[in-house]
Design an enzyme around this catalytic site. Structure first.
Site, short mmCIF file in Angstrom:
data_model
loop_
_atom_site.label_atom_id
_atom_site.label_comp_id
_atom_site.label_asym_id
_atom_site.label_seq_id
_atom_site.Cartn_x
_atom_site.Cartn_y
_atom_site.Cartn_z
N TYR A 247 0.99 -1.11 -0.03
CA TYR A 247 0.11 0.02 -0.04
C TYR A 247 0.99 1.18 -0.01
CZ TYR A 247 -3.43 3.35 1.54
OH TYR A 247 -4.10 4.61 1.69
N ASP B 80 9.37 2.98 -0.24
CA ASP B 80 8.34 3.53 0.62
C ASP B 80 8.58 3.13 1.83
OD1 ASP B 80 6.01 4.51 1.94
OD2 ASP B 80 4.60 3.69 0.55
N LYS C 128 4.28 9.09 8.99
CA LYS C 128 3.98 8.53 10.26
C LYS C 128 5.11 8.86 11.46
CE LYS C 128 1.18 4.96 8.33
NZ LYS C 128 1.18 4.14 7.05
C1 LIG Z 1 0.34 4.77 5.74
C2 LIG Z 1 1.15 4.35 4.54
C3 LIG Z 1 1.09 5.21 3.32
C4 LIG Z 1 0.30 6.37 3.09
O1 LIG Z 1 0.52 7.33 4.30
P1 LIG Z 1 -0.92 8.35 4.79
O2 LIG Z 1 -0.12 9.23 5.73
O3 LIG Z 1 -1.82 7.54 5.10
O4 LIG Z 1 -1.40 9.05 3.43
C5 LIG Z 1 1.92 5.05 2.08
N1 LIG Z 1 2.84 4.04 2.20
C6 LIG Z 1 2.73 3.30 3.32
C7 LIG Z 1 3.94 2.08 3.28
C8 LIG Z 1 2.08 3.36 4.54
O5 LIG Z 1 2.21 2.58 5.36
#
Ligand SMILES: *Cc1c(COP(=O)(O)O)cnc(C)c1O
Length: 429
Positions: free
Chosen positions: A144, A238, A266
């Site tokens: 994701y 990511d 995060k």
């Molecule tokens: C949470 C997450 C996102 C999205 O971040 P948001 O702040 O919710 O937009 C993208 N990539 C990864 C790996 C994530 O865990």
């Protein structure tokens, strides 16, 4: 344990909020029942509007790595608030947070702060395309990367839980440049390069956390990076979930791999909306105002969020809780496996640093397909038993449980008892 006040607020919330939530992962769609409404949180614990207190293994889906309202973070926020909330001009703290981030991630010479992980990733894709002049991006099934159009295909997180095949409203044109590969399978990446000569790069979660926790196989990241280099394509790592969580320098430090572009979110905001993307100078100089790739934000680098980020990362570096995280996760894994065995429940536990989760399957889980063999009905039963025994979990089989450095021995004892109760309930299904 009663949830009366949450139930009342849920009914009320349905009128003007969609499903009474502002993010679908917070809905209890896959476990049944209504979502909890939270009143407050402190340290390792979270309290709902019925005054039930839980050991928190959600931690806002990752950011609250020090636990809630760490006193140093609270102090930094209080101080920042006194000077104003946003200026539309640069502040000293943006430079400080940028230095902390670039020092931790050798792959980044420069960083651009944004307001969410989604925004970091969609900007990183634009940058990869700007830099290579190619349009196609490869992503892995089950990873994701936020909710931007191009990446809402074969994504994990809420999309698995709710079984949404991609999403309505995403035009075909927006995903036509997105190619899907299988996690931990380099051959599936090579096959795309053999079929296409306009691939800008590959994006991945270095440790996947949105299909449940799935770790990269030995050598996978290194081999992927070497292969991409030979093809002149970029590796977009990511680390929105893993950055500062797996290790201070993220999964890239742990696996000794440098991505070309790194995405963060995060933990770096310490509970405030911050995302970031960064890379070596040559790539970042493409970004406006130095270069021709446009990306902007009214609230980007927000002073309160910068203060929260700086104080969180400074405290995190000092605590250096990563070995403790491993030890605690190992204990929780032990509780899960012992209790599953005792109750004759099939179980696979995956973990990585402070991320852990059980799958109700006897299959070894190394990719999305294998993750989906988990019995989600069993998870739902287990989830509610854990809640009733005072442990707050993400309401989905496919979300990682997160550990905070505020967890105590007493909390662990509570987790152990809850797991035993949960597994017993599953064995009776
Ligand atoms: C949470 C997450 C996102 C999205 O971040 P948001 O702040 O919710 O937009 C993208 N990539 C990864 C790996 C994530 O865990």
């Amino acid at each position: 344990m009663e949830f009366k006040n949450s139930q009342k607020l849920y009914s009320k919330g349905l009128k003007h909020l969609v499903g009474a939530v502002n993010s679908p992962v917070r809905a209890f769609a896959s476990v049944g029942g209504n979502p909890l409404f939270i009143k407050k949180a402190k340290g390792s614990k979270i309290t709902d509007v019925d005054n039930n207190t839980f050991v928190d293994l959600v931690l806002s889906y990752g950011p609250m790595i020090l636990g809630h309202r760490h006193k140093k973070v609270q102090k930094a926020i209080d101080k920042a608030l006194k000077n104003g909330y946003t200026f539309g001009a640069s502040t000293k703290n943006e430079i400080r947070l940028a230095k902390i981030v670039c020092d931790a991630f050798p792959a980044m010479d420069k960083v651009r702060f944004v307001n969410s992980g989604t925004e970091a990733v969609l900007s990183a894709l634009r940058l990869a395309r700007a830099f290579t002049g190619h349009d196609k991006i490869i992503k892995f099934a089950g990873c994701y990367h936020g909710h931007s159009d191009a990446l809402l295909v074969a994504a994990g997180s809420g999309l698995v839980t709710l079984s949404i095949p991609g999403s309505k409203g995403v035009p075909e044109g927006a995903v036509k440049n997105t190619l899907i590969a299988e996690y931990n399978n380099l051959e599936s990446v090579k096959a795309h390069f053999e079929a296409h000569d306009d691939i800008a790069g590959v994006i991945l979660e270095p440790v996947a956390g949105n299909m449940g926790v799935v770790t990269p196989k030995e050598g996978f990241l290194k081999e992927l990076k070497a292969y991409l280099e030979s093809k002149g394509a970029l590796l977009i790592v990511d680390e929105v979930m893993t950055g500062f969580r797996s290790k201070f320098g993220g999964a890239q430090e742990l696996f000794n791999v440098e991505g070309d572009i790194t995405c963060l979110g995060k933990v770096i905001g310490g509970g405030f909306p911050v995302g970031a993307y960064g890379a070596r100078n040559e790539i970042m100089e493409m970004v406006s105002p130095l270069g021709g790739m446009y990306q902007a934000g009214t609230l980007s680098g927000n002073p309160i969020a910068m203060a929260a980020g700086i104080s969180t990362l400074t405290e995190l570096k000092k605590q250096n809780p990563y070995e403790k995280f491993n030890a605690v996760a190992e204990k929780i894994e032990g509780f899960l496996l012992a209790s599953a065995k005792e109750n004759g429940v099939e179980m696979t536990v995956n973990r990585f640093g402070s991320m852990i989760n059980p799958f109700f399957t006897n299959v070894t889980v190394t990719n999305f397909e294998e993750a989906q063999t988990s019995d989600t009905k069993r998870f739902a039963t287990f989830f509610w038993e854990m809640m009733h025994n005072g442990v707050f979990l993400p309401p989905s089989q496919f979300e990682a449980w997160f550990l905070s450095s505020a967890l105590s021995e007493k909390d662990l004892e509570k987790i152990k008892k809850a797991i035993e109760a949960g597994m017993l309930a599953v064995s009776k299904m």
